[in-house]
Each structure stands twice: as C-alpha cells, then as structure tokens.
Design a protein around this motif. Structure first.
Motif, PDB file in Angstrom:
ATOM      1  N   GLN A 154       0.793  -1.222   0.000  1.00 30.65           N
ATOM      2  CA  GLN A 154       0.000   0.000   0.000  1.00 30.65           C
ATOM      3  C   GLN A 154       0.829   1.277   0.000  1.00 30.65           C
ATOM      4  OE1 GLN A 154      -1.018  -2.670   2.221  1.00 30.65           O
ATOM      5  NE2 GLN A 154      -2.317  -3.201   0.492  1.00 30.65           N
ATOM      6  N   LEU A 155       2.014   1.279   0.632  1.00 25.57           N
ATOM      7  CA  LEU A 155       2.733   2.525   0.911  1.00 25.57           C
ATOM      8  C   LEU A 155       4.100   2.562   0.243  1.00 25.57           C
ATOM      9  CD1 LEU A 155       2.811   5.216   2.480  1.00 25.57           C
ATOM     10  CD2 LEU A 155       3.799   3.942   4.407  1.00 25.57           C
ATOM     11  N   ASP A 156       4.356   3.661  -0.501  1.00 22.27           N
ATOM     12  CA  ASP A 156       5.661   3.961  -1.090  1.00 22.27           C
ATOM     13  C   ASP A 156       6.215   5.229  -0.467  1.00 22.27           C
ATOM     14  OD1 ASP A 156       5.146   1.871  -2.783  1.00 22.27           O
ATOM     15  OD2 ASP A 156       4.865   3.106  -4.576  1.00 22.27           O
ATOM     16  N   ASN A 183      -6.623   1.532  -3.592  1.00 25.96           N
ATOM     17  CA  ASN A 183      -6.927   0.218  -4.154  1.00 25.96           C
ATOM     18  C   ASN A 183      -5.907  -0.018  -5.255  1.00 25.96           C
ATOM     19  OD1 ASN A 183      -7.992   1.341  -6.671  1.00 25.96           O
ATOM     20  ND2 ASN A 183      -9.760   1.973  -5.449  1.00 25.96           N
ATOM     21  N   PRO A 184      -5.867  -1.186  -5.920  1.00 26.12           N
ATOM     22  CA  PRO A 184      -4.803  -1.449  -6.896  1.00 26.12           C
ATOM     23  C   PRO A 184      -4.692  -0.427  -8.011  1.00 26.12           C
ATOM     24  CG  PRO A 184      -5.898  -3.486  -6.301  1.00 26.12           C
ATOM     25  CD  PRO A 184      -6.681  -2.387  -5.637  1.00 26.12           C
ATOM     26  N   GLY A 185      -5.754   0.299  -8.358  1.00 25.01           N
ATOM     27  CA  GLY A 185      -5.678   1.244  -9.454  1.00 25.01           C
ATOM     28  C   GLY A 185      -5.759   2.701  -9.064  1.00 25.01           C
ATOM     29  N   THR A 186      -5.736   3.011  -7.762  1.00 24.32           N
ATOM     30  CA  THR A 186      -5.888   4.395  -7.315  1.00 24.32           C
ATOM     31  C   THR A 186      -4.857   4.711  -6.240  1.00 24.32           C
ATOM     32  OG1 THR A 186      -8.270   4.214  -7.695  1.00 24.32           O
ATOM     33  CG2 THR A 186      -7.491   6.131  -6.475  1.00 24.32           C
ATOM     34  N   LYS A 211      -4.266   9.864  -8.264  1.00 32.02           N
ATOM     35  CA  LYS A 211      -3.969   9.321  -9.581  1.00 32.02           C
ATOM     36  C   LYS A 211      -4.633   7.966  -9.764  1.00 32.02           C
ATOM     37  CE  LYS A 211       0.191   7.694 -10.398  1.00 32.02           C
ATOM     38  NZ  LYS A 211       1.643   7.639 -10.690  1.00 32.02           N
ATOM     39  N   ALA A 212      -5.267   7.777 -10.923  1.00 32.90           N
ATOM     40  CA  ALA A 212      -5.859   6.489 -11.282  1.00 32.90           C
ATOM     41  C   ALA A 212      -5.069   5.906 -12.443  1.00 32.90           C
ATOM     42  CB  ALA A 212      -7.320   6.662 -11.673  1.00 32.90           C
ATOM     43  N   GLY A 218      -0.134  -1.318 -15.111  1.00 33.57           N
ATOM     44  CA  GLY A 218      -0.437  -0.446 -13.982  1.00 33.57           C
ATOM     45  C   GLY A 218      -0.066   0.997 -14.207  1.00 33.57           C
ATOM     46  N   GLY A 219      -0.318   1.512 -15.411  1.00 30.33           N
ATOM     47  CA  GLY A 219      -0.006   2.901 -15.712  1.00 30.33           C
ATOM     48  C   GLY A 219       0.920   2.996 -16.908  1.00 30.33           C
ATOM     49  N   VAL A 220       1.671   4.102 -16.995  1.00 30.54           N
ATOM     50  CA  VAL A 220       2.586   4.334 -18.108  1.00 30.54           C
ATOM     51  C   VAL A 220       4.022   4.290 -17.607  1.00 30.54           C
ATOM     52  CG1 VAL A 220       0.915   5.640 -19.450  1.00 30.54           C
ATOM     53  CG2 VAL A 220       2.374   6.840 -17.810  1.00 30.54           C
TER      54      VAL A 220
END
Length: 234
Positions: A154-156, A183-186, A211-212, A218-220
C-alpha cells in the motif's frame, strides 16, 4: 534528436500495417495541487489535471503521449503541456526513451527534447531524465532524478531532485514523496520539499494528488516532462 524521435514514432505507427500487434499497455489520469508553504506566499499555487496513454508495438517498443492543463493562481493564468515519448523496453524491468514536447502559457511557449530512463530493482523503482529547453532562442537544461521504495503493497516512500540551468538563472528543488494505494488502481500522493533559485530565498512547498492507473502494466512508463511540471506551486 527531434528528427530521430519523430522518425521512430512514425515507424512505430506504421508497424500495424506490417502485421505487428498494437495494444494499449497502460494509461493514467490524475489531479494534483501544490503551493508554497509560507503563509505570505500561499496564493502562489498550481492545480494540474493531466493524463497519459501508452501504446505497445511488440514486447520491446512503445510510444507514450502525455497532456496536461495547469492553473497558476499566482499569475491567474492557465497553461497547457503535451509530450510524446518513444520507448524501448530492456530486459530486467528497465526502459530507455527519448521525448519531445511543448509548454504553452500566457502567449509564450517552451519547446523541449530529452532522454530518459526508468526501472525497478526489487522494492526500489527509479526514473531519471535530461531535458533541453528552448524558448524563443533562450536555452536551458534540466536534470531530474526520483526514486521510490515500496514499504508494503500500500505505501511507497521516496525522494525527488531536480535542477534547472538556464541562461543567467539556476533553480533547483528537493523533496520527499509518498504514495498510498487506496486500491490497486488508485493512489493518493504527497510531496514536501524546498525550491531555491538565483535571486530568491529558499521556499518550502507542499503538494497532494490523486492518480488512477489502468492497463496490464499499472499505468505508463514515464512521468510528465516540461518546465510547467518542474515548477512546484509556481
């Protein structure tokens, strides 16, 4: 570099005609706000709405496009930004790229090109970029470095350093960053740091964002570029 990048993107766009599969590998959209933390300077703030999408052409090559609009309260102006990246994915979760883009603000524009890299080693992810900027014949160079450590799913926690050297004017920023996955995408993001430049006292700033992300990756691959992205709160 500009001609090479444009030729690379053009070649990639022609690849589907030769039978190579093309797919959207990732996308993201985000809203963020940053402001100088000094009580007398809190009207110097920036609100950003931006998004990006990445198209894959086989396992190694992709192109990414970014767009953003920003409202600068201190000068009551809205800026816009667009960037195109040509990306080559290396083994071991590493990528290198070249990019070209442009900022527009208050009837003026800044064109920029650069090189970038990103990757991950275990729980550590990193990104670095060198940018050359041109504004009506005035030139500047920017170097940006950032890294994150995943404490848990969950945490970076991480840090960011940027320095800009323009003709007769230098500026740098240093900050601590954090990201919490709702959540996994937000992801909810935060930043606390300092910005310093010639002819000004060091100023602290804070930022927050949401950010979503979408897609299998999982993003760009890369973050935003340009002068407007570099300036915190300004």
């Amino acid at each position: 570099m500009q001609k090479l990048l444009l030729l690379s993107i053009g070649a990639a766009l022609a690849l589907p005609q030769t039978g190579l599969a093309t797919e959207v590998t990732g996308a993201e959209i985000g809203l963020s706000y940053s402001t100088l933390a000094d009580g007398n300077a809190r009207d110097v703030n920036k609100t950003t709405l931006g998004g990006a999408i990445e198209l894959g052409f086989g396992p190694q090559f992709s192109v990414q496009g970014d767009i953003a609009t920003r409202y600068f309260d201190g000068i009551d102006e809205t800026g816009k930004n667009a960037t195109a990246h040509a990306i080559y994915h290396l083994p071991g979760d590493m990528a290198v790229g070249a990019f070209i883009g442009k900022d527009w603000l208050d009837g003026q524009s800044v064109e920029y090109t650069g090189l970038e890299t990103a990757g991950a080693m275990g729980q550590i992810s990193y990104e670095a970029a060198f940018t050359h900027m041109d504004a009506d014949g005035a030139h500047g160079n920017q170097l940006g470095l950032q890294a994150n450590y995943a404490l848990n799913p969950q945490l970076d926690l991480g840090g960011r350093f940027d320095t800009l050297h323009a003709e007769g004017d230098d500026m740098s920023r240093l900050s601590a960053t954090a990201g919490y996955r709702i959540n996994p995408g937000t992801m909810l993001t935060g930043e606390l740091g300092f910005v310093d430049g010639d002819g000004m006292d060091a100023e602290s700033f804070v930022g927050i964002g949401l950010k979503a992300t979408f897609g299998a990756t999982g993003g760009v691959t890369f973050g935003g570029r340009g002068l407007q992205e570099f300036l915190p709160g300004l």
